[in-house]
Write a protein that holds these residues in place. Structure first.
Motif, PDB file in Angstrom:
ATOM      1  N   CYS B  85       0.828  -1.200   0.000  1.00  0.00           N
ATOM      2  CA  CYS B  85       0.000   0.000   0.000  1.00  0.00           C
ATOM      3  C   CYS B  85       0.867   1.256   0.000  1.00  0.00           C
ATOM      4  CB  CYS B  85      -0.906  -0.063   1.225  1.00  0.00           C
ATOM      5  SG  CYS B  85      -2.355   0.942   1.098  1.00  0.00           S
ATOM      6  N   ILE B  87       3.950   1.505  -1.081  1.00  0.00           N
ATOM      7  CA  ILE B  87       4.655   1.631  -2.365  1.00  0.00           C
ATOM      8  C   ILE B  87       3.736   2.287  -3.400  1.00  0.00           C
ATOM      9  CG2 ILE B  87       5.682   0.335  -4.289  1.00  0.00           C
ATOM     10  CD1 ILE B  87       6.694  -1.686  -2.192  1.00  0.00           C
ATOM     11  N   MET B  88       2.474   1.875  -3.401  1.00  0.00           N
ATOM     12  CA  MET B  88       1.541   2.495  -4.342  1.00  0.00           C
ATOM     13  C   MET B  88       1.329   3.973  -3.999  1.00  0.00           C
ATOM     14  SD  MET B  88       0.999   0.310  -6.656  1.00  0.00           S
ATOM     15  CE  MET B  88      -0.295   1.084  -7.620  1.00  0.00           C
ATOM     16  N   ARG B  89       1.367   4.298  -2.728  1.00  0.00           N
ATOM     17  CA  ARG B  89       1.262   5.704  -2.326  1.00  0.00           C
ATOM     18  C   ARG B  89       2.451   6.496  -2.869  1.00  0.00           C
ATOM     19  NH1 ARG B  89      -1.013   8.115   2.509  1.00  0.00           N
ATOM     20  NH2 ARG B  89      -2.457   6.401   2.241  1.00  0.00           N
ATOM     21  N   GLU B  90       3.632   5.880  -2.827  1.00  0.00           N
ATOM     22  CA  GLU B  90       4.815   6.543  -3.374  1.00  0.00           C
ATOM     23  C   GLU B  90       4.667   6.792  -4.877  1.00  0.00           C
ATOM     24  OE1 GLU B  90       7.761   4.192  -0.273  1.00  0.00           O
ATOM     25  OE2 GLU B  90       8.346   4.269  -2.386  1.00  0.00           O
ATOM     26  N   VAL B  91       4.121   5.800  -5.569  1.00  0.00           N
ATOM     27  CA  VAL B  91       3.899   5.965  -7.012  1.00  0.00           C
ATOM     28  C   VAL B  91       2.977   7.163  -7.250  1.00  0.00           C
ATOM     29  CG1 VAL B  91       2.927   4.909  -9.094  1.00  0.00           C
ATOM     30  CG2 VAL B  91       4.257   3.505  -7.504  1.00  0.00           C
ATOM     31  N   LEU B  92       1.911   7.228  -6.456  1.00  0.00           N
ATOM     32  CA  LEU B  92       0.979   8.353  -6.563  1.00  0.00           C
ATOM     33  C   LEU B  92       1.695   9.682  -6.353  1.00  0.00           C
ATOM     34  CD1 LEU B  92      -1.847   9.700  -6.573  1.00  0.00           C
ATOM     35  CD2 LEU B  92      -1.968   9.205  -4.129  1.00  0.00           C
TER      36      LEU B  92
END
Lengths: 108, 108
Positions: B85, B87-92
DNA sequence: TTAAATGTTTATATATTTGTAAACTATTAA
DNA sequence: TTAATAGTTTACAAATATATAAACATTTAA
């Protein structure tokens, strides 16, 4: 009232992971760029549908698209997407293993 | 014909990340167990709706539920969920930064 | 044994996602 | 310029997801 905008944006990007075809595309594109027709061949998805999934992933910031002549090429925006995806796969595998154990230990 | 069962299962578990309320719940439960009422207080979600989201996350193998007397307690099945979760926040965040740059470099 | 507290389940209306088919656009080759 | 190739867009029907309200179940305290 707490601002929930970040949660909405975060879940929007995570929606790219919430479909089997898109998971397969992320899997296939791991570490490499492929053309539309290569992706289509590997997934066997109807081209209009594939195009919709790919364009959704581009607009969600999951994929980068590059056009060259008649062809379109796609790759992951960052390797982090593949990593997050693999971690979730591990969670799935662990859950399946737990299920197996429960079933194997059943007395009847 | 290639078997796509794994992609279906994988996307099913990822669906737990595809909703703002569920992302908020994962955020809140990072590293700790909380009771239903604590989660409700922190999220301000209607209790019937919260119960539905939580039970969906339990049946998808994202959360573990423990009942004690009148209360229900929830925690992440594994810390991997919090990690994926994040990591996906970092992508965002990276995507938003890129957007910002594009806008800042606009000549008009 | 009643009543209160804490969740859970069900029913339902609305919104979103998905897949298919058909029409369309852009690029290249003849 | 015409036709072929490669992909995109649009329209639409079907399936899924979501939020709300109401009914329900379970545990504890009076």
């Amino acid at each position: 009232m707490k601002d929930k905008t970040l949660y909405v944006l975060h879940s929007n990007i995570c929606k790219a992971l919430a479909n089997p075809i898109r998971i397969e595309i992320i899997d296939i594109l791991n570490e490499k760029e492929l053309s539309f027709s290569e992706i289509q061949e590997l997934t066997s998805v109807l081209k209009s549908n594939l195009s919709q999934h790919l364009s959704m992933m581009v607009s969600n910031g999951i994929l980068i698209q590059r056009k060259e002549g008649l062809n379109s090429y796609f790759k992951l925006t960052t390797e982090k997407i593949g990593i997050a995806c693999r971690i979730m796969r591990e969670v799935l595998i662990e859950n399946i293993e737990k299920q197996k154990e429960i079933i194997n230990n059943l007395k009847y």
